[in-house]
Write a protein that holds these residues in place. Structure first.
Motif, PDB file in Angstrom:
ATOM      1  N   UNK A  63       0.811  -1.217   0.000  1.00 35.22           N
ATOM      2  CA  UNK A  63       0.000   0.000   0.000  1.00 35.22           C
ATOM      3  C   UNK A  63       0.845   1.267   0.000  1.00 35.22           C
ATOM      4  N   UNK A  64       2.154   1.132  -0.143  1.00 36.33           N
ATOM      5  CA  UNK A  64       3.061   2.282  -0.302  1.00 36.33           C
ATOM      6  C   UNK A  64       4.270   1.834  -1.087  1.00 36.33           C
ATOM      7  N   UNK A  65       4.716   2.671  -2.000  1.00 37.87           N
ATOM      8  CA  UNK A  65       5.947   2.386  -2.741  1.00 37.87           C
ATOM      9  C   UNK A  65       6.702   3.684  -2.996  1.00 37.87           C
ATOM     10  N   UNK A  66       8.016   3.585  -2.882  1.00 40.75           N
ATOM     11  CA  UNK A  66       8.905   4.696  -3.215  1.00 40.75           C
ATOM     12  C   UNK A  66       9.932   4.168  -4.209  1.00 40.75           C
ATOM     13  N   UNK A  67      10.007   4.785  -5.374  1.00 45.18           N
ATOM     14  CA  UNK A  67      10.884   4.318  -6.446  1.00 45.18           C
ATOM     15  C   UNK A  67      11.876   5.414  -6.783  1.00 45.18           C
ATOM     16  N   UNK A  68      13.116   5.038  -6.996  1.00 46.13           N
ATOM     17  CA  UNK A  68      14.135   5.962  -7.490  1.00 46.13           C
ATOM     18  C   UNK A  68      14.833   5.295  -8.667  1.00 46.13           C
ATOM     19  N   UNK A  69      15.097   6.048  -9.730  1.00 51.74           N
ATOM     20  CA  UNK A  69      15.691   5.429 -10.907  1.00 51.74           C
ATOM     21  C   UNK A  69      16.343   6.431 -11.835  1.00 51.74           C
ATOM     22  N   UNK A  70      16.749   5.910 -12.991  1.00 56.30           N
ATOM     23  CA  UNK A  70      17.464   6.714 -13.983  1.00 56.30           C
ATOM     24  C   UNK A  70      16.937   6.400 -15.370  1.00 56.30           C
ATOM     25  N   UNK A  71      16.861   7.442 -16.221  1.00 56.68           N
ATOM     26  CA  UNK A  71      16.460   7.278 -17.609  1.00 56.68           C
ATOM     27  C   UNK A  71      17.692   7.111 -18.488  1.00 56.68           C
ATOM     28  N   UNK A  72      17.445   6.752 -19.736  1.00 58.78           N
ATOM     29  CA  UNK A  72      18.538   6.469 -20.671  1.00 58.78           C
ATOM     30  C   UNK A  72      19.474   7.657 -20.857  1.00 58.78           C
ATOM     31  N   UNK A  73      18.946   8.890 -20.803  1.00 57.45           N
ATOM     32  CA  UNK A  73      19.777  10.065 -21.039  1.00 57.45           C
ATOM     33  C   UNK A  73      20.443  10.583 -19.769  1.00 57.45           C
ATOM     34  N   UNK A  74      20.327   9.855 -18.645  1.00 61.23           N
ATOM     35  CA  UNK A  74      20.951  10.275 -17.400  1.00 61.23           C
ATOM     36  C   UNK A  74      20.034  11.013 -16.456  1.00 61.23           C
ATOM     37  N   UNK A  75      18.840  11.401 -16.917  1.00 68.08           N
ATOM     38  CA  UNK A  75      17.867  12.041 -16.039  1.00 68.08           C
ATOM     39  C   UNK A  75      17.482  11.075 -14.923  1.00 68.08           C
ATOM     40  N   UNK A  76      17.409  11.577 -13.688  1.00 66.87           N
ATOM     41  CA  UNK A  76      16.956  10.739 -12.582  1.00 66.87           C
ATOM     42  C   UNK A  76      15.469  10.971 -12.332  1.00 66.87           C
ATOM     43  N   UNK A  77      14.852  10.039 -11.610  1.00 61.11           N
ATOM     44  CA  UNK A  77      13.435  10.213 -11.273  1.00 61.11           C
ATOM     45  C   UNK A  77      13.130   9.595  -9.918  1.00 61.11           C
ATOM     46  N   UNK A  78      12.101  10.115  -9.288  1.00 64.98           N
ATOM     47  CA  UNK A  78      11.549   9.522  -8.067  1.00 64.98           C
ATOM     48  C   UNK A  78      10.037   9.456  -8.211  1.00 64.98           C
ATOM     49  N   UNK A  79       9.455   8.403  -7.672  1.00 66.23           N
ATOM     50  CA  UNK A  79       8.007   8.222  -7.690  1.00 66.23           C
ATOM     51  C   UNK A  79       7.559   7.764  -6.310  1.00 66.23           C
ATOM     52  N   UNK A  80       6.628   8.487  -5.729  1.00 64.87           N
ATOM     53  CA  UNK A  80       6.070   8.140  -4.422  1.00 64.87           C
ATOM     54  C   UNK A  80       4.573   7.916  -4.589  1.00 64.87           C
ATOM     55  N   UNK A  81       4.091   6.736  -4.193  1.00 64.60           N
ATOM     56  CA  UNK A  81       2.677   6.392  -4.333  1.00 64.60           C
ATOM     57  C   UNK A  81       2.225   5.704  -3.053  1.00 64.60           C
ATOM     58  N   UNK A  82       1.043   6.087  -2.547  1.00 65.33           N
ATOM     59  CA  UNK A  82       0.511   5.347  -1.404  1.00 65.33           C
ATOM     60  C   UNK A  82      -1.004   5.420  -1.347  1.00 65.33           C
ATOM     61  N   UNK A  83      -1.564   4.503  -0.523  1.00 64.76           N
ATOM     62  CA  UNK A  83      -2.984   4.486  -0.171  1.00 64.76           C
ATOM     63  C   UNK A  83      -3.146   4.772   1.320  1.00 64.76           C
ATOM     64  N   UNK A  84      -2.191   5.498   1.899  1.00 63.05           N
ATOM     65  CA  UNK A  84      -2.171   5.715   3.342  1.00 63.05           C
ATOM     66  C   UNK A  84      -2.374   7.173   3.731  1.00 63.05           C
ATOM     67  N   UNK A  85      -2.289   8.086   2.775  1.00 67.89           N
ATOM     68  CA  UNK A  85      -2.385   9.512   3.084  1.00 67.89           C
ATOM     69  C   UNK A  85      -3.844   9.940   3.233  1.00 67.89           C
ATOM     70  N   UNK A  86      -4.125  10.814   4.210  1.00 65.08           N
ATOM     71  CA  UNK A  86      -5.513  11.230   4.437  1.00 65.08           C
ATOM     72  C   UNK A  86      -6.012  12.309   3.489  1.00 65.08           C
ATOM     73  N   UNK A  87      -5.202  12.701   2.521  1.00 60.65           N
ATOM     74  CA  UNK A  87      -5.646  13.667   1.521  1.00 60.65           C
ATOM     75  C   UNK A  87      -5.027  13.304   0.185  1.00 60.65           C
ATOM     76  N   UNK A  88      -5.699  13.668  -0.898  1.00 63.31           N
ATOM     77  CA  UNK A  88      -5.182  13.358  -2.225  1.00 63.31           C
ATOM     78  C   UNK A  88      -4.116  14.361  -2.650  1.00 63.31           C
ATOM     79  N   UNK A  89      -3.005  13.846  -3.155  1.00 61.83           N
ATOM     80  CA  UNK A  89      -1.948  14.659  -3.742  1.00 61.83           C
ATOM     81  C   UNK A  89      -1.625  14.055  -5.098  1.00 61.83           C
ATOM     82  N   UNK A  90      -1.637  14.870  -6.129  1.00 65.23           N
ATOM     83  CA  UNK A  90      -1.279  14.440  -7.480  1.00 65.23           C
ATOM     84  C   UNK A  90      -0.386  15.508  -8.076  1.00 65.23           C
ATOM     85  N   UNK A  91       0.915  15.328  -7.955  1.00 66.79           N
ATOM     86  CA  UNK A  91       1.834  16.366  -8.401  1.00 66.79           C
ATOM     87  C   UNK A  91       2.983  15.756  -9.193  1.00 66.79           C
TER      88      UNK A  91
END
Length: 357
Positions: A214-242
């Motif tokens: 019910x929660x995941x945090x991902x960190x990674x890299x794209x082919x061109x060297x760009x990095x990324x992070x993704x945070x997703x959960x079903x535990x927060x008491x308010x919706x955030x989509x950013x």
């Protein structure tokens, strides 16, 4: 130029459209199929009937796909949206494409990469069109963000970050946040960053007593060297989509709940202090919130799918290969979380899943 953009073109006949599944997403698809003017409504399938009152004519609600298709040719659907639970996608698609129906499959395309490839092979063998309902690509804020990023507004892109947080939706029973929600973001990071994911690591949590995360945090890299992070959960008491994209000239921030897009420019600040001149950081500059034309993303998605079926150039529909890539990434996230190791992601080979166009 598509016929819709050419005033001299003859009127385009609406396609006959149906939806399979009248749950949380399916009822909205049913509304648009009946009212948007893009299609004529050919029916809906749900063994539990129309429990949300989404269909105007009860005679057009069928218990099975076979009953939907067992009708005169001029009443049968030409296209269908598959909006049943993920593990039911493949059986529904097999029945539909066997009847010559083009399919738009809600995301995720399937519950595993192997099943996704089987689904794609069936669409290809039937000679029909297929697409995937990654509707976030149709959000006006994200479409404009991508246009600006690919147009060079940020210069070199450094990082893509997404947050998709909120309470648990009781409708979910078959998957965790990775396959149900993070597939949105895993698809978006490469689409916005302009290249595919090469490596990722992940952490998950199980806090609600369910077999799925019910929660995941991902960190990674794209082919061109760009990095990324993704945070997703079903535990927060308010919706955030950013979604944030950071580059050498500033940062673009999209709020997909409100469809707002804001640009934070790097500031131009001078200093008379010799020691400070050696610092290479940035400072706050101008902030611009863009005025955007807002259209319902599901309608934009439906229009793109109809354009694909009609053979329009560059229809904008999310391809089956792209849907498979998102499923592959979700699988990689779960493997990375289980092994506590960074996982290298192999690109999806188009020759393995070549679509019929």
């Amino acid at each position: 130029m598509s016929p819709a953009d050419d005033p001299a073109a003859p009127p385009v006949r609406p396609l006959r459209g149906a939806v399979v599944g009248l749950g949380m997403m399916g009822r909205h698809h049913a509304r648009l199929l009946q009212t948007a003017g893009v299609t004529t409504f050919a029916g809906a399938v749900d063994p539990e009937g129309d429990r949300h009152g989404a269909v105007g004519d009860p005679a057009l609600v069928f218990p099975t796909v076979h009953r939907l298709l067992d009708r005169p040719a001029d009443e049968r659907p030409e296209i269908a949206i598959v909006a049943v639970p993920t593990e039911e996608h493949l059986p529904a698609v097999l029945d539909l494409v066997a009847g010559g129906v083009h399919v738009l499959v809600e995301k995720p395309l399937a519950e595993s990469p192997a099943v996704a490839r089987e689904l794609i092979a069936a669409v290809r063998a039937a000679g029909v069109h297929g697409a995937v309902g990654h509707v976030e690509r149709c959000n006006p804020a994200l479409r404009e963000l991508r246009r600006r990023v690919l147009g060079g507004q940020l210069g070199q892109v450094f990082h893509v970050a997404t947050e998709r947080l909120g309470p648990f939706p009781a409708r979910i029973r078959d998957v965790g946040v990775v396959k149900d929600l993070a597939t949105h973001d895993l698809d978006l990071v490469g689409w916005l960053g302009g290249s595919g994911v090469t490596t990722l690591a992940a952490q998950t949590q199980h806090r609600m007593g369910r077999p799925h995360e019910d929660l995941v945090n991902v960190v990674g890299r794209l082919e061109d060297g760009t990095t990324f992070t993704t945070m997703v959960d079903w535990l927060s008491p308010t919706k955030v989509r950013q979604t944030r994209v950071l580059g050498e000239r500033g940062m673009l921030v999209a709020d997909t709940l409100t469809a707002d897009l804001t640009f934070y420019a790097n500031g131009e600040v001078t200093s008379e202090w010799d020691a400070a001149r050696t610092l290479r950081g940035v400072s706050e500059g101008d902030v611009t919130r863009y005025a955007l034309s807002r259209r319902e993303p599901l309608l934009v998605e439906l229009e793109a799918f109809c354009a694909l079926v009609r053979g329009d150039e560059d229809p904008g529909a999310v391809t089956l290969d792209e849907g498979l890539a998102a499923v592959d990434l979700a699988d990689a996230v779960l493997r990375a979380a289980a092994s506590q190791e960074t996982v290298r992601v192999l690109p999806v080979r188009a020759t393995d899943t070549e679509e019929i166009r």
